[in-house]
Design a protein around this motif. Structure first.
Motif, mmCIF file in Angstrom:
data_model
loop_
_atom_site.group_PDB
_atom_site.id
_atom_site.type_symbol
_atom_site.label_atom_id
_atom_site.label_comp_id
_atom_site.label_asym_id
_atom_site.label_seq_id
_atom_site.Cartn_x
_atom_site.Cartn_y
_atom_site.Cartn_z
ATOM 1 N N LEU B 130 0.830 -1.019 -0.089
ATOM 2 C CA LEU B 130 0.012 0.058 0.108
ATOM 3 C C LEU B 130 0.927 1.127 0.024
ATOM 4 N N ARG B 131 2.118 1.136 0.778
ATOM 5 C CA ARG B 131 3.042 2.293 0.579
ATOM 6 C C ARG B 131 3.487 2.546 -0.870
ATOM 7 N N TYR B 132 3.818 1.626 -1.178
ATOM 8 C CA TYR B 132 4.333 1.787 -2.754
ATOM 9 C C TYR B 132 3.386 2.071 -3.568
ATOM 10 N N ALA B 133 2.386 1.378 -3.741
ATOM 11 C CA ALA B 133 1.096 2.075 -4.469
ATOM 12 C C ALA B 133 0.838 3.404 -4.300
ATOM 13 N N GLY B 134 1.054 3.730 -2.953
ATOM 14 C CA GLY B 134 0.516 5.014 -2.661
ATOM 15 C C GLY B 134 1.411 6.017 -3.356
ATOM 16 N N VAL B 135 2.530 5.612 -3.467
ATOM 17 C CA VAL B 135 3.948 6.783 -4.188
ATOM 18 C C VAL B 135 3.288 6.775 -5.710
ATOM 19 N N LEU B 136 2.730 5.687 -6.121
ATOM 20 C CA LEU B 136 2.310 5.716 -7.715
ATOM 21 C C LEU B 136 1.014 6.529 -7.755
ATOM 22 N N LYS B 137 0.090 6.591 -6.799
ATOM 23 C CA LYS B 137 -1.385 6.910 -6.626
ATOM 24 C C LYS B 137 -1.372 8.280 -7.409
ATOM 25 N N PRO B 138 -0.647 9.340 -7.034
ATOM 26 C CA PRO B 138 -0.858 10.673 -7.642
ATOM 27 C C PRO B 138 -0.796 10.661 -9.176
ATOM 28 N N PHE B 139 -0.176 9.570 -9.803
ATOM 29 C CA PHE B 139 -0.034 9.574 -11.166
ATOM 30 C C PHE B 139 -1.369 9.579 -11.872
ATOM 31 N N LEU B 140 -2.292 8.881 -11.041
ATOM 32 C CA LEU B 140 -3.471 8.461 -11.629
ATOM 33 C C LEU B 140 -4.477 9.690 -12.006
ATOM 34 N N SER B 141 -4.200 10.694 -11.318
ATOM 35 C CA SER B 141 -5.385 11.906 -11.610
ATOM 36 C C SER B 141 -4.531 13.085 -12.173
ATOM 37 N N ARG B 142 -3.428 12.690 -12.862
ATOM 38 C CA ARG B 142 -2.790 13.895 -13.812
ATOM 39 C C ARG B 142 -2.391 12.960 -15.132
ATOM 40 N N ARG B 143 -1.761 14.171 -16.137
ATOM 41 C CA ARG B 143 -1.438 13.526 -17.171
ATOM 42 C C ARG B 143 -0.061 12.943 -16.954
ATOM 43 N N PRO B 144 0.124 11.962 -17.998
ATOM 44 C CA PRO B 144 1.460 11.429 -17.431
ATOM 45 C C PRO B 144 2.828 12.387 -17.885
ATOM 46 N N PRO B 145 3.897 12.244 -17.081
ATOM 47 C CA PRO B 145 4.836 13.017 -17.467
ATOM 48 C C PRO B 145 5.436 12.931 -18.986
ATOM 49 N N ASP B 146 5.935 13.963 -19.440
ATOM 50 C CA ASP B 146 6.237 13.957 -20.779
ATOM 51 C C ASP B 146 7.831 14.162 -21.008
ATOM 52 N N PRO B 147 8.800 13.218 -21.078
ATOM 53 C CA PRO B 147 10.192 13.432 -20.898
ATOM 54 C C PRO B 147 10.654 14.318 -21.759
ATOM 55 N N GLY B 148 10.284 14.383 -22.785
ATOM 56 C CA GLY B 148 10.672 15.017 -23.986
ATOM 57 C C GLY B 148 10.482 16.648 -23.663
ATOM 58 N N ASN B 149 9.271 17.113 -23.021
ATOM 59 C CA ASN B 149 8.855 18.323 -23.290
ATOM 60 C C ASN B 149 8.435 18.482 -21.714
ATOM 61 N N MET B 150 9.349 19.051 -20.805
ATOM 62 C CA MET B 150 8.782 18.947 -19.306
ATOM 63 C C MET B 150 8.177 20.171 -18.896
ATOM 64 N N SER B 151 7.107 20.236 -18.674
ATOM 65 C CA SER B 151 6.366 21.471 -18.444
ATOM 66 C C SER B 151 6.537 21.692 -16.996
ATOM 67 N N LEU B 152 6.181 22.903 -16.266
ATOM 68 C CA LEU B 152 6.359 23.111 -14.977
ATOM 69 C C LEU B 152 5.496 22.221 -14.250
ATOM 70 N N ALA B 153 4.234 22.082 -14.681
ATOM 71 C CA ALA B 153 3.253 21.247 -13.887
ATOM 72 C C ALA B 153 3.997 19.848 -14.058
#
Lengths: 539, 518
Positions: B130-153
């Motif tokens: 649950l702890r580890y899944a918790g680290v990943l949880k915030p990713f669920l509710s936002r756009r995936p990070p774009d490694p090629g074009n990192m926005s401030l968000a």
């Protein structure tokens, strides 16, 4: 009583590379080897008169050219003969050949599929780019991502910059490369079974995974990173068998003043007050050293050679959880004449290179299913070659040595140890497969050496007979190799280092772990390293 | 073109739950939204359907375990009829010939049926998962990070993840980084010893994907499961009263209250593209509907083809061959699973007696075959909501793995044999159940494809494996709900973070569109 500056446990190629670099930095180094010969899994032995076998490892490509140059191995007798890439035989009597020349290779693919021939351009471009990204990491110590030390941050930054140098498209491909199965990866390029099988084999060799297991695309890269004479991805035979590599290393080591004791098995590492002080040989003799470097795998080193009480629990737990699984075997065969393969033209260059009989990914994967179930496969995957077609020094005139690498071979048969009868059954599965493609093959056999994981572990000391000293899955690569927190060749014990393939960047006769470990040791000793070339980007 | 055609700000294609969520969120932002559903009813694979006279069942998804809290909040679903109470949480029961083992509460807050040492090992492992899944949880509710074009968000998001990692502490963070891409089989072997518990977890990690427990990266499936929450509790699960269709009804009510026009039986023929911009759609009956923004909440492979070839090639390469079948049984009377008490019959009953068993069930699917001993997850929805079956009768709903989309012999020939194999497994754990079957409906991936318009019959609209997650979902370069066509967005399960009744792709896509002022 003499105390050596450094004692290296195990005279495998990485132990010797490590010893060479330390000796050349001015240390007084002793290598202790349990066998009566050096070489570990890179060895050539005469088990029947007149024939030299490359008993375990059998081809040369991954060995880093920087190390070869630093240690002057050609001057000490190492010669690598490159060969054209071999063939996969198909069940309908045809075969798919590999050529080093891109256009010839492409033409060969076109015999099977025009589309695949076109996809080959895209495939080689993508794979080469990935190699270019990963290759420089081989000769660098992996950074600790949990550390704020300037060096680790610097290394992380280096990685980041390297990554940022890729286009967004390449980054995406990199991320996928680490997690995809080689089968899925190839599906994106090719449609023909035999062409896919032809590439997939590099994704599974030495690995307890099937071509459909995620992560095998990376294993393919690992095998593509080699070079012979500056030709990247090329493979060659060491003249005189793979023992020639370690023979040259030993000669280089001795020439710079190093000492090797063979027939000296280490019983345990001598530890006083939490510091390694030397080793105790199995006869009870104590040999003192200011530091100790283990070329043995991480399990053997810390679960057999060091007492449990000397190590922190969390470290021990991680070492116990290290995945080191036997997945392959070896059948070495002395032949009284060159076998014939009716599918091939008489003077085909394929005779001089690697030959395979598994013409579909499904057959490879099914062989892996057998491994999972704890049995050898009736339809094994073979990487077979006859080095004497290019290197006549390994057999009497007109006779030949054949090396068959066999996948898969489980470390245990249905949970119990291998028996001699199992070993014979395993060998029979190999011989009968070859005989299907080469009539009369059995009659040419003069002598045979069969190595299951049991034999590999017993002779070379590789736990479970795993040729890479540990699986090359992401949980055991880079900063996770061999275990998190100890990926920089050091151990929880002061004065005890690791230099085997259990450490970054892993297995294959590459020499990089041995070299990188030497760099870290010399850093701890604050010794300059002008004799150590930095990694060069070649691709 | 009639004047009314110009009235829409947004057209949403597909009235599955993600399409409804996207439509509702966009309407709430003040846009005028039209939702076009091809079928006669919205809800897609989350409908409640009658499969035999008097017997109703959740069509494909039958457990609510990951409806995203942001969706519940944004759409005020509780006000629209969604009921989540702690008393509704149901246990998971690992069936075995050695007697069942039960995970009570939110994914085994309490474990019964296991030895004391296994219970403490589980407590530790559960906390860690649950702890580890918790680290990943915030990713669920936002756009995936774009490694090629990192926005401030994007940077901020990654920074937060790095911080969450740091919070774990050094050793925990090391373990996290080690196991992230590991297989579930090895991890379970490291920490547990009870085959029943290990089998259940191995099943959950691989459910809905074409992976076996021994396949590297299979642990991610378990994280995906545990990143989900219900009623604020990670890992909790419930059987919604009225079936999954009741959840869809709540979302639809929210959408309509916000002003969404829902048109059913309106399949879209194509997206209208003018000068590289999506400007509307043409329906199959020839009607042209124009809008500033078009949102495709259907499978990416079913989407428009009027885009650049690189994108199309990548979309074609998305692996989306479903590997799970759905079984619906109309039973004369409730079955009795051996050793399972009355209360636990309301739970999720899993036949996956060991990780090796799951792996063996997986093996044939690699070659287009099914196992003679399939693994499955069973619910008895009429135990929770008696109105789903005639009085005294019972509904059984099961997700059965591994059922390869492309069965070698073809499903026409294979289906009766597969059903027989499934019934054999059921009979072992609930003797006599076969004799009470009044009607059986088995939906293979091929059936799911046809009935719910899901290419490959894949309920995630594409394999949810590491190489098809985050910035690679649905395809690399286009993971943030945008497409190469200006004005066209993706909002289905084929987009990050994938399938399951979460509404997250729909909500994230709507947020993206709102942020872009599109």
């Amino acid at each position: 009583m003499k105390a050596w500056d450094a004692i290296v446990i195990g005279g495998g190629h990485n132990g010797l590379v490590n010893a060479c670099y330390l000796q050349r930095a001015g240390l007084d180094v002793l290598v202790v080897e349990k066998n009566d010969w050096v070489g570990g899994a890179a060895t050539s032995r005469e088990l029947t008169p007149g024939f030299l076998y490359s008993n375990c490892s059998y081809v040369c490509s991954l060995f880093r050219p920087e190390i070869m140059r630093d240690l002057e191995l050609p001057r000490f007798g190492l010669q690598v003969i490159s060969y054209e890439g071999g063939a996969v035989f198909t069940r309908d009597g045809d075969y798919l050949a590999n050529y080093r020349d891109h256009d010839a290779h492409r033409r060969e693919f076109a015999r099977f599929s025009r589309r695949d021939a076109e996809a080959y351009d895209r495939y080689s471009r993508d794979v080469t780019r990935q190699c270019r990204f990963i290759q420089p990491l081989l000769m660098r110590t992996a950074p600790d991502p949990t550390s704020f030390r300037p060096r680790d941050l610097g290394e992380l930054l280096y990685l980041g910059r390297k990554f940022a140098g890729l286009t967004a498209e390449e980054m995406a491909l990199t991320l996928r490369f680490w997690t995809m199965s080689i089968s899925d990866f190839l599906d994106e390029y090719f449609e023909t079974d035999v062409i896919k099988a032809n590439f997939a084999l590099s994704g599974i060799i030495g690995t307890a995974l099937g071509p459909m297991s995620p992560g095998t695309a990376y294993v393919l890269l690992h095998h593509y990173m080699g070079e012979v004479d500056g030709s990247v991805g090329a493979w060659g035979y060491a003249r005189g068998g793979m023992g020639a590599v370690t023979k040259a290393l030993a000669a280089s080591f001795r020439a710079s003043g190093g000492t090797i004791r063979t027939g000296a098995e280490v019983d345990h590492v001598l530890i006083r007050n939490g510091k390694a002080r030397g080793v105790v040989l199995s006869g009870g003799e104590e040999v003192y050293g200011k530091l100790v470097v283990s070329n043995a795998d991480v399990k053997r080193t810390f679960l057999k050679l060091v007492e449990e009480k000397e190590l922190p629990d969390i470290f021990l737990r991680r070492v116990r959880n290290f995945k080191i699984r036997g997945s392959s075997g070896k059948v070495n065969i002395a032949l009284d004449s060159l076998p014939e393969f009716p599918a091939l033209p008489k003077d085909s260059p394929v005779y001089r290179a690697d030959m395979h009989f598994t013409d579909s990914i499904e057959r490879m994967e099914r062989a892996y299913d057998d491994w999972k179930a704890g049995r050898w496969s009736a339809d094994p995957f073979l990487d077979m070659m006859i080095p004497t077609t290019l290197d006549p020094t390994m057999a009497p005139p007109g006779k030949h040595f054949m090396s068959c690498f066999v996948q898969y071979a489980p470390p245990k048969i249905n949970g119990r140890d291998w028996t001699d009868a199992d070993r014979d059954g395993f060998a029979e599965s190999v011989i009968s497969q070859i005989a299907q493609y080469s009539p009369g093959f059995r009659d040419r056999i003069v002598h045979m050496e069969v190595r299951t994981p049991r034999e590999i572990e017993a002779e070379v000391g590789l736990t479970e007979g795993n040729i890479f000293q540990g699986e090359l899955t992401f949980d055991q690569l880079l900063f996770n190799r061999p275990v998190p927190g100890y990926a920089q060749y050091r151990s929880p014990l002061s004065g005890l280092y690791m230099c085997g393939s259990s450490t970054h960047p892993g297995g294959g006769v590459m020499g990089a772990p041995g070299r990188n470990a030497a760099a870290e040791i010399l850093r701890d000793l604050a010794k300059p390293t002008p004799h150590m070339s930095p990694a060069h980007d070649v691709i | 073109m009639t004047s009314s055609d110009l009235n829409w700000d947004v057209i949403v294609i597909g009235g599955g739950h993600n399409g409804l969520v996207a439509a509702a969120a966009l309407a709430k932002s003040g846009r005028k939204v039209l939702l076009l559903e091809a079928g006669n009813e919205v809800g897609g694979a989350a409908r409640t359907e009658e499969f035999a006279p008097g017997f109703r069942v959740s069509a494909v998804a039958h457990l609510l375990n990951r409806l995203h809290p942001d969706v519940v909040k944004t759409l005020e679903l509780e006000r629209h009829g969604l009921k989540v109470e702690r008393g509704d949480f149901v246990p998971s029961v690992a069936l075995s010939k050695d007697g069942p083992l039960v995970l009570h509460g939110a994914y085994g807050e309490v474990l019964t049926g296991a030895s004391p040492s296994e219970q403490s090992a589980w407590k530790e492992l559960r906390a860690q998962l649950l702890r580890y899944a918790g680290v990943l949880k915030p990713f669920l509710s936002r756009r995936p990070p774009d490694p090629g074009n990192m926005s401030l968000a994007g940077m901020t998001g990654l920074g937060q993840t790095a911080l969450a990692l740091k919070k774990l502490g050094k050793e925990d963070m090391r373990d996290f980084l080690r196991v992230l891409l590991m297989n579930v089989y090895d991890l379970l072997d490291e920490q547990l010893s009870d085959d029943r518990l290990k089998g259940l977890l191995a099943f959950d990690a691989t459910l809905g994907s074409h992976l076996g427990p021994r396949s590297p990266t299979s642990l991610l499936g378990l994280y995906h499961r545990l990143a989900g929450e219900v009623g604020g509790l990670s890992g909790a699960q419930m059987q919604p009263k009225g079936g999954m269709g009741a959840v869809v009804a709540a979302i639809r009510a929210a959408a309509e209250e916000a002003g969404v026009s829902v048109r059913q039986a309106s399949p879209v023929a194509k997206v209208i593209v003018e000068k590289g911009r999506a400007v509307g759609v043409v329906t199959q009956n020839g009607e042209t509907l124009r809008a500033r923004t078009v949102v495709s909440a259907i499978n990416p492979a079913a989407g428009p083809r009027e885009v650049d070839t690189g994108f199309v090639r990548k979309v074609k390469n998305i692996r989306m061959k479903g590997d799970a079948a759905k079984l619906h049984l109309a039973l004369d009377r409730p079955p009795q699973f051996i050793g399972v008490d009355a209360a636990d019959h309301k739970g999720r009953l899993v036949i996956a007696p060991s990780p090796d068993h799951v792996e063996r069930a997986f093996n044939p699917s690699k070659y287009g075959e099914f196992s003679p001993e399939p693994v499955m997850e069973i619910t008895l929805p009429s135990f929770v909501d008696p109105s789903l079956a005639p009085s005294g009768a019972c509904v059984l709903s099961a997700v059965v793995q591994y059922a390869p989309y492309a069965l070698k012999e073809g499903w026409a020939a294979g289906k009766p044999q597969f059903l027989e194999a499934i019934m054999k497994q059921l009979e072992i754990h609930a003797p006599g159940i076969g004799a009470t079957v009044r009607h059986a409906e088995l939906l293979t991936p091929a059936d799911i494809e046809a009935r719910y318009r899901m290419p490959g019959g894949h309920w995630h609209h594409g394999e949810l494996q590491a190489d098809q997650m985050l910035m690679s979902r649905p395809v690399s370069g286009w993971s943030g709900y945008d497409t190469p066509l200006e004005g066209l967005f993706l909002a289905g399960a084929g987009s990050h973070p994938g399938g399951g009744i979460s509404g997250a792709p729909g909500l994230n896509a709507a947020r993206r569109i709102i942020a872009m002022r599109a």
